[in-house]
Scaffold this motif. Structure first.
Motif, PDB file in Angstrom:
ATOM      1  N   GLN A 132       6.560   9.004 -11.822  1.00  0.00           N
ATOM      2  CA  GLN A 132       7.096   7.665 -11.613  1.00  0.00           C
ATOM      3  C   GLN A 132       8.511   7.541 -12.167  1.00  0.00           C
ATOM      4  OE1 GLN A 132       4.138   5.181 -13.421  1.00  0.00           O
ATOM      5  NE2 GLN A 132       2.736   5.349 -11.676  1.00  0.00           N
ATOM      6  N   ASP A 181       2.984   8.984   5.228  1.00  0.00           N
ATOM      7  CA  ASP A 181       3.132   7.648   4.655  1.00  0.00           C
ATOM      8  C   ASP A 181       4.306   6.884   5.262  1.00  0.00           C
ATOM      9  OD1 ASP A 181       0.950   7.863   2.997  1.00  0.00           O
ATOM     10  OD2 ASP A 181       2.111   8.753   1.365  1.00  0.00           O
ATOM     11  N   SER A 219       1.972   9.479  -9.126  1.00  0.00           N
ATOM     12  CA  SER A 219       0.653   9.313  -9.744  1.00  0.00           C
ATOM     13  C   SER A 219       0.691   9.439 -11.264  1.00  0.00           C
ATOM     14  CB  SER A 219      -0.325  10.324  -9.156  1.00  0.00           C
ATOM     15  OG  SER A 219       0.184  11.636  -9.319  1.00  0.00           O
ATOM     16  N   SER A 270       2.985   1.699  -3.260  1.00  0.00           N
ATOM     17  CA  SER A 270       2.231   2.209  -4.405  1.00  0.00           C
ATOM     18  C   SER A 270       1.956   3.708  -4.269  1.00  0.00           C
ATOM     19  CB  SER A 270       0.928   1.432  -4.585  1.00  0.00           C
ATOM     20  OG  SER A 270       0.097   1.613  -3.468  1.00  0.00           O
ATOM     21  N   LYS A 271       1.771   4.200  -3.038  1.00  0.00           N
ATOM     22  CA  LYS A 271       1.580   5.635  -2.831  1.00  0.00           C
ATOM     23  C   LYS A 271       2.843   6.423  -3.160  1.00  0.00           C
ATOM     24  CE  LYS A 271      -1.787   5.514   0.939  1.00  0.00           C
ATOM     25  NZ  LYS A 271      -1.988   5.856   2.355  1.00  0.00           N
ATOM     26  N   LEU A 272       4.002   5.854  -2.831  1.00  0.00           N
ATOM     27  CA  LEU A 272       5.263   6.566  -3.011  1.00  0.00           C
ATOM     28  C   LEU A 272       5.819   6.483  -4.430  1.00  0.00           C
ATOM     29  CD1 LEU A 272       7.090   5.613   0.307  1.00  0.00           C
ATOM     30  CD2 LEU A 272       5.939   7.750  -0.255  1.00  0.00           C
ATOM     31  N   GLN A 273       5.164   5.731  -5.317  1.00  0.00           N
ATOM     32  CA  GLN A 273       5.694   5.593  -6.674  1.00  0.00           C
ATOM     33  C   GLN A 273       5.227   6.696  -7.623  1.00  0.00           C
ATOM     34  OE1 GLN A 273       5.101   1.659  -8.169  1.00  0.00           O
ATOM     35  NE2 GLN A 273       6.466   0.770  -6.650  1.00  0.00           N
ATOM     36  N   GLU A 328       0.820  -1.219   0.000  1.00  0.00           N
ATOM     37  CA  GLU A 328       0.000   0.000   0.000  1.00  0.00           C
ATOM     38  C   GLU A 328       0.851   1.266   0.000  1.00  0.00           C
ATOM     39  OE1 GLU A 328      -3.141   2.217   2.950  1.00  0.00           O
ATOM     40  OE2 GLU A 328      -2.997   0.042   3.041  1.00  0.00           O
ATOM     41  N   ILE A 329       1.826   1.324   0.896  1.00  0.00           N
ATOM     42  CA  ILE A 329       2.680   2.517   0.998  1.00  0.00           C
ATOM     43  C   ILE A 329       3.589   2.631  -0.220  1.00  0.00           C
ATOM     44  CG2 ILE A 329       4.508   3.620   2.341  1.00  0.00           C
ATOM     45  CD1 ILE A 329       3.212   2.425   4.827  1.00  0.00           C
TER      46      ILE A 329
END
Length: 144
Positions: A52, A112, A47, A42-45, A39-40
Motif C-alpha cells: 500500500q 481489474d 494487500s 480497493s483491489k488496486l491498493q 471495489e476495483i
C-alpha cells in the motif's frame, strides 16, 4: 505571430493536468474510488502495508509529474513563435496517441482495469484531436 486557439487549448490542457496531478498527490484513495469504483480501487491498493505504501508513493509521484507537466504547459502557453507552437502541437498529438495505444495494449490485459481502458483511451484520443484541429485550422489559414 501565434497559432489561433493555441493559448486556449494549451491553457485548458494545463488546467486539467495541474488539477489532476494535485488530486492524485493529495487525494489518492478518493480519486481512485471516484474514477474506478470502490471495489476495483480497493483491489488496486495492495494487500500488505508495504504494498500500500509503495503504490501510494508511486501514485503520488505520478501526480507530481502530471502537475509539473501542467506547469510546463502553462509556461508554453505564452510562447508566441508559430513554428514552435506547430511543433509542440504535433508532439502533443504523438504523446496522446501513444498513451492511447499503451492503454489498449497494457491496461486491456489487466482484468481489474479491463472495462476502464476504452473510456480512458477515448479521452486520450479526444485530447489528441484538440491539437489536430488546431493544426488543421492553422494549415487552412496558412494556405488560404
Amino acid at each position: 505571430m501565434s497559432l489561433p486557439g493555441f493559448f486556449i487549448i494549451c491553457m485548458f490542457h494545463s488546467i486539467v493536468a495541474i488539477t489532476s496531478g494535485a488530486l492524485m498527490m493529495f487525494y489518492t484513495k478518493e480519486i481512485s474510488v471516484f474514477g474506478l469504483g470502490h471495489e476495483i480501487a480497493s483491489k488496486l491498493q495492495g494487500s500488505t502495508p508495504h504494498d500500500q505504501l509503495l503504490i501510494q508513493t508511486s501514485v503520488s509521484f505520478s501526480g507530481l509529474l502530471l502537475f509539473t507537466i501542467g506547469f510546463v504547459l502553462f509556461m508554453v502557453t505564452f510562447v508566441k513563435d508559430r513554428e514552435f507552437q506547430s511543433l509542440f502541437a504535433k508532439g502533443c498529438v504523438i504523446l496522446h496517441v501513444s498513451m492511447a495505444i499503451w492503454r489498449v495494449s497494457f491496461e486491456g490485459k489487466l482484468e481489474d482495469l479491463a472495462h476502464e481502458w476504452p473510456r480512458q483511451a477515448l479521452g486520450d484520443i479526444a485530447l489528441a484531436l484538440s491539437w489536430v484541429f488546431l493544426l488543421v485550422y492553422s494549415w487552412k489559414e496558412m494556405y488560404d
